[in-house]
Scaffold this motif. Structure first.
Motif, PDB file in Angstrom:
ATOM      1  N   ARG A   1       0.508  -0.839  -0.079  1.00 41.47           N
ATOM      2  CA  ARG A   1      -0.418  -0.079   0.122  1.00 41.47           C
ATOM      3  C   ARG A   1       0.650   1.036  -0.273  1.00 41.47           C
ATOM      4  O   ARG A   1       1.154   1.482   0.618  1.00 41.47           O
ATOM      5  CB  ARG A   1      -0.651  -0.485   1.076  1.00 41.47           C
ATOM      6  CG  ARG A   1      -2.046  -1.489   1.150  1.00 41.47           C
ATOM      7  CD  ARG A   1      -2.959  -0.847   2.333  1.00 41.47           C
ATOM      8  NE  ARG A   1      -3.462   0.356   2.048  1.00 41.47           N
ATOM      9  CZ  ARG A   1      -4.967   0.526   1.528  1.00 41.47           C
ATOM     10  NH1 ARG A   1      -5.236  -0.260  -0.032  1.00 41.47           N
ATOM     11  NH2 ARG A   1      -5.177   1.718   1.503  1.00 41.47           N
TER      12      ARG A   1
ATOM     13  N   LYS B   1      -1.626   7.009   2.591  1.00 43.76           N
ATOM     14  CA  LYS B   1      -2.986   6.288   2.120  1.00 43.76           C
ATOM     15  C   LYS B   1      -2.842   5.022   3.802  1.00 43.76           C
ATOM     16  O   LYS B   1      -1.856   5.370   4.527  1.00 43.76           O
ATOM     17  CB  LYS B   1      -3.205   5.198   1.353  1.00 43.76           C
ATOM     18  CG  LYS B   1      -3.300   5.622   0.128  1.00 43.76           C
ATOM     19  CD  LYS B   1      -3.829   5.156  -0.859  1.00 43.76           C
ATOM     20  CE  LYS B   1      -5.512   4.725  -0.799  1.00 43.76           C
ATOM     21  NZ  LYS B   1      -6.025   4.131  -2.068  1.00 43.76           N
TER      22      LYS B   1
ATOM     23  N   GLU C   1      -0.550  -5.673   0.692  1.00 45.33           N
ATOM     24  CA  GLU C   1      -2.462  -6.549   0.297  1.00 45.33           C
ATOM     25  C   GLU C   1      -3.134  -6.943  -0.595  1.00 45.33           C
ATOM     26  O   GLU C   1      -1.754  -7.306  -1.473  1.00 45.33           O
ATOM     27  CB  GLU C   1      -3.951  -4.775   0.509  1.00 45.33           C
ATOM     28  CG  GLU C   1      -3.736  -4.172  -1.098  1.00 45.33           C
ATOM     29  CD  GLU C   1      -4.364  -2.674  -1.425  1.00 45.33           C
ATOM     30  OE1 GLU C   1      -5.017  -2.820   0.014  1.00 45.33           O
ATOM     31  OE2 GLU C   1      -4.341  -2.484  -2.252  1.00 45.33           O
TER      32      GLU C   1
ATOM     33  N   GLY D   1      -7.494  -4.163  -5.025  1.00 55.26           N
ATOM     34  CA  GLY D   1      -8.874  -4.285  -4.739  1.00 55.26           C
ATOM     35  C   GLY D   1      -9.276  -2.742  -4.417  1.00 55.26           C
ATOM     36  O   GLY D   1      -7.888  -1.795  -4.315  1.00 55.26           O
ATOM     37  N   GLY D   2     -10.361  -2.411  -4.083  1.00 56.61           N
ATOM     38  CA  GLY D   2     -10.951  -1.215  -3.671  1.00 56.61           C
ATOM     39  C   GLY D   2     -12.305  -0.874  -2.950  1.00 56.61           C
ATOM     40  O   GLY D   2     -12.746  -2.110  -3.428  1.00 56.61           O
TER      41      GLY D   2
ATOM     42  N   GLU E   1     -11.034  -1.599 -10.806  1.00 57.48           N
ATOM     43  CA  GLU E   1     -10.036  -1.447  -9.266  1.00 57.48           C
ATOM     44  C   GLU E   1      -8.761  -1.688 -10.078  1.00 57.48           C
ATOM     45  O   GLU E   1      -7.494  -1.509 -10.026  1.00 57.48           O
ATOM     46  CB  GLU E   1     -10.025  -1.912  -7.696  1.00 57.48           C
ATOM     47  CG  GLU E   1     -11.129  -0.821  -7.149  1.00 57.48           C
ATOM     48  CD  GLU E   1     -10.466   0.244  -6.260  1.00 57.48           C
ATOM     49  OE1 GLU E   1      -9.400   0.450  -6.460  1.00 57.48           O
ATOM     50  OE2 GLU E   1     -11.265   0.762  -6.087  1.00 57.48           O
TER      51      GLU E   1
ATOM     52  N   GLU F   1      -5.094   0.090 -11.005  1.00 57.69           N
ATOM     53  CA  GLU F   1      -4.450  -0.485  -9.863  1.00 57.69           C
ATOM     54  C   GLU F   1      -3.354  -0.748 -10.773  1.00 57.69           C
ATOM     55  O   GLU F   1      -1.625  -1.093 -10.340  1.00 57.69           O
ATOM     56  CB  GLU F   1      -4.593  -1.105  -9.175  1.00 57.69           C
ATOM     57  CG  GLU F   1      -5.627  -0.401  -8.061  1.00 57.69           C
ATOM     58  CD  GLU F   1      -5.809  -0.681  -6.350  1.00 57.69           C
ATOM     59  OE1 GLU F   1      -6.058  -1.867  -6.381  1.00 57.69           O
ATOM     60  OE2 GLU F   1      -5.964   0.087  -5.754  1.00 57.69           O
TER      61      GLU F   1
HETATM   62 MG    MG Z   1      -7.381  -0.100  -3.753  1.00 56.51          MG
END
Ligand code: MG
Ligand code: 9L3
Length: 134
Positions: free
Chosen positions: A23, A27, A34, A37-38, A53, A57
């Protein structure tokens, strides 16, 4: 408590390795590894969120994905409750490109335990090993 709906995805390559993403600085949960996604935007179906996403990304177009069994993450943070299904994707188009994260890594499922992951993601490791092997 506020409910936040998030999608996350385990991209799996031909050697059964899983993509994890670090990450970004600045943020929430910066530096943790991770499943990318989101958040599900209002009006989106979860599969649309997944496609959007992963395009934002990683620069890829998801061609096929399914929900992984026994991998619906639920974690109560201080200010919101996160619900997050984990998708499995083996079929996508385009090179995986780091667009928002600090770093990307392909790892064997059995090595995921060695990475610092967000509290919602870590419980997904055992079912993923069950599914993919170590
Ligand atoms: Mg995300
Ligand atoms: N989150 C946790 N694990 C993940 C993902 C993709 C997201 N695998 C958490 C971090 C944030 C929230 O969900 O608190 C929204 O994610 P993002 O929009 O910051 O990616």
């Amino acid at each position: 408590m506020k409910l936040t709906l998030v999608v996350a995805c385990a991209l799996i390559d031909a050697d059964n390795r899983v993509l994890v993403a670090q990450r970004p600085e600045g943020k929430a949960l910066a530096g943790l590894w991770e499943f990318p996604g989101g958040k599900i935007e209002p009006g989106e179906r979860p599969e649309q969120s997944l496609i959007r996403e992963l395009n934002e990304e990683l620069g890829i177009t998801v061609k096929e994905a399914c929900l992984a069994p026994l991998t619906f993450a639920s974690h109560a943070y201080e200010s919101f409750h996160l619900l997050m299904p984990l998708w499995i994707c083996r079929r996508w188009e385009g090179p995986v490109t780091r667009k928002e994260h600090q770093d990307l890594r392909w790892v064997r499922p059995g090595k995921l335990r060695e990475l610092a992951m967000p509290p919602a993601d870590a419980p997904l490791i055992p079912p993923l090993i069950e599914l993919l092997g170590p």
